[in-house]
Design a protein around this motif. Structure first.
Motif, PDB file in Angstrom:
ATOM      1  N   ALA A   1       0.814  -1.220   0.000  1.00 19.22           N
ATOM      2  CA  ALA A   1       0.000   0.000   0.000  1.00 19.22           C
ATOM      3  C   ALA A   1       0.845   1.266   0.000  1.00 19.22           C
ATOM      4  O   ALA A   1       0.400   2.310  -0.480  1.00 19.22           O
ATOM      5  CB  ALA A   1      -0.932  -0.008   1.206  1.00 19.22           C
ATOM      6  N   LYS A   2       2.049   1.176   0.518  1.00 17.32           N
ATOM      7  CA  LYS A   2       2.914   2.361   0.607  1.00 17.32           C
ATOM      8  C   LYS A   2       3.133   3.004  -0.753  1.00 17.32           C
ATOM      9  O   LYS A   2       3.150   4.230  -0.876  1.00 17.32           O
ATOM     10  CB  LYS A   2       4.248   1.967   1.235  1.00 17.32           C
ATOM     11  N   SER A   3       3.273   2.202  -1.801  1.00 19.73           N
ATOM     12  CA  SER A   3       3.499   2.775  -3.138  1.00 19.73           C
ATOM     13  C   SER A   3       2.274   3.539  -3.632  1.00 19.73           C
ATOM     14  O   SER A   3       2.394   4.468  -4.430  1.00 19.73           O
ATOM     15  CB  SER A   3       3.892   1.684  -4.134  1.00 19.73           C
ATOM     16  N   ILE A   4       1.094   3.170  -3.157  1.00 18.82           N
ATOM     17  CA  ILE A   4      -0.131   3.873  -3.556  1.00 18.82           C
ATOM     18  C   ILE A   4      -0.106   5.297  -3.023  1.00 18.82           C
ATOM     19  O   ILE A   4      -0.280   6.259  -3.768  1.00 18.82           O
ATOM     20  CB  ILE A   4      -1.381   3.132  -3.037  1.00 18.82           C
ATOM     21  N   ILE A   5       0.117   5.432  -1.731  1.00 22.71           N
ATOM     22  CA  ILE A   5       0.083   6.759  -1.105  1.00 22.71           C
ATOM     23  C   ILE A   5       1.275   7.606  -1.555  1.00 22.71           C
ATOM     24  O   ILE A   5       1.157   8.815  -1.724  1.00 22.71           O
ATOM     25  CB  ILE A   5      -0.005   6.646   0.433  1.00 22.71           C
ATOM     26  N   ALA A   6       2.418   6.959  -1.773  1.00 22.54           N
ATOM     27  CA  ALA A   6       3.629   7.700  -2.165  1.00 22.54           C
ATOM     28  C   ALA A   6       3.479   8.376  -3.522  1.00 22.54           C
ATOM     29  O   ALA A   6       4.162   9.362  -3.794  1.00 22.54           O
ATOM     30  CB  ALA A   6       4.832   6.767  -2.169  1.00 22.54           C
ATOM     31  N   GLY A   7       2.575   7.888  -4.351  1.00 25.14           N
ATOM     32  CA  GLY A   7       2.373   8.483  -5.673  1.00 25.14           C
ATOM     33  C   GLY A   7       1.342   9.599  -5.701  1.00 25.14           C
ATOM     34  O   GLY A   7       1.081  10.167  -6.761  1.00 25.14           O
ATOM     35  N   MET A   8       0.788   9.944  -4.556  1.00 24.30           N
ATOM     36  CA  MET A   8      -0.262  10.953  -4.523  1.00 24.30           C
ATOM     37  C   MET A   8       0.309  12.377  -4.514  1.00 24.30           C
ATOM     38  O   MET A   8       1.330  12.621  -3.870  1.00 24.30           O
ATOM     39  CB  MET A   8      -1.141  10.755  -3.280  1.00 24.30           C
ATOM     40  N   PRO A   9      -0.361  13.302  -5.207  1.00 28.76           N
ATOM     41  CA  PRO A   9       0.076  14.703  -5.165  1.00 28.76           C
ATOM     42  C   PRO A   9       0.076  15.221  -3.729  1.00 28.76           C
ATOM     43  O   PRO A   9      -0.849  14.961  -2.961  1.00 28.76           O
ATOM     44  CB  PRO A   9      -0.983  15.430  -6.005  1.00 28.76           C
ATOM     45  N   GLY A  10       1.133  15.914  -3.359  1.00 23.16           N
ATOM     46  CA  GLY A  10       1.248  16.503  -2.035  1.00 23.16           C
ATOM     47  C   GLY A  10       1.844  15.595  -0.984  1.00 23.16           C
ATOM     48  O   GLY A  10       2.116  16.036   0.127  1.00 23.16           O
ATOM     49  N   PHE A  11       2.052  14.320  -1.310  1.00 24.14           N
ATOM     50  CA  PHE A  11       2.670  13.396  -0.360  1.00 24.14           C
ATOM     51  C   PHE A  11       4.136  13.758  -0.201  1.00 24.14           C
ATOM     52  O   PHE A  11       4.847  13.958  -1.174  1.00 24.14           O
ATOM     53  CB  PHE A  11       2.547  11.956  -0.873  1.00 24.14           C
TER      54      PHE A  11
END
Length: 98
Positions: free
Chosen positions: A25-35
């Motif tokens: 799941a970490k790769s999902i959130i890491a690709g979000m704008p503003g992360f």
């Protein structure tokens, strides 16, 4: 910068499975704008408790951007079934000069 804070109470005996799902799941959130970054820590006294700290550029990057995205649905499907009870998520504004 905003810091998202959540104490994750993982169902006893499911810690290893949770950590494997979180790694995905970490790769999902890491690709979000503003992360900007995250840290997951495991409790020493309470090993089924995890502390999640996520840095966002703005509050809206988390609340509107990530939580309103299709990627959040994938995050939720991977992780939310591990929590008992479901965590309270709070946001913090770092204090400068301290």
């Amino acid at each position: 910068m905003i810091v998202e804070h959540a104490l994750l109470q993982v169902t006893p005996g499911r810690g290893e499975e949770f950590r494997a799902a979180f790694a995905e799941a970490k790769s999902i959130i890491a690709g979000m704008p503003g992360f900007s970054g995250l840290r997951l820590s495991r409790g020493i006294e309470s090993p089924d408790t995890y502390l999640l700290l996520v840095e966002w550029q703005t509050l809206a990057n988390h609340t509107d951007g990530f939580r309103g995205s299709p990627e959040y649905e994938r995050w939720r499907a991977l992780l939310h079934h591990f929590y008992d009870p479901f965590p309270v998520v709070e946001h913090f504004d770092p204090v400068d000069g301290v």
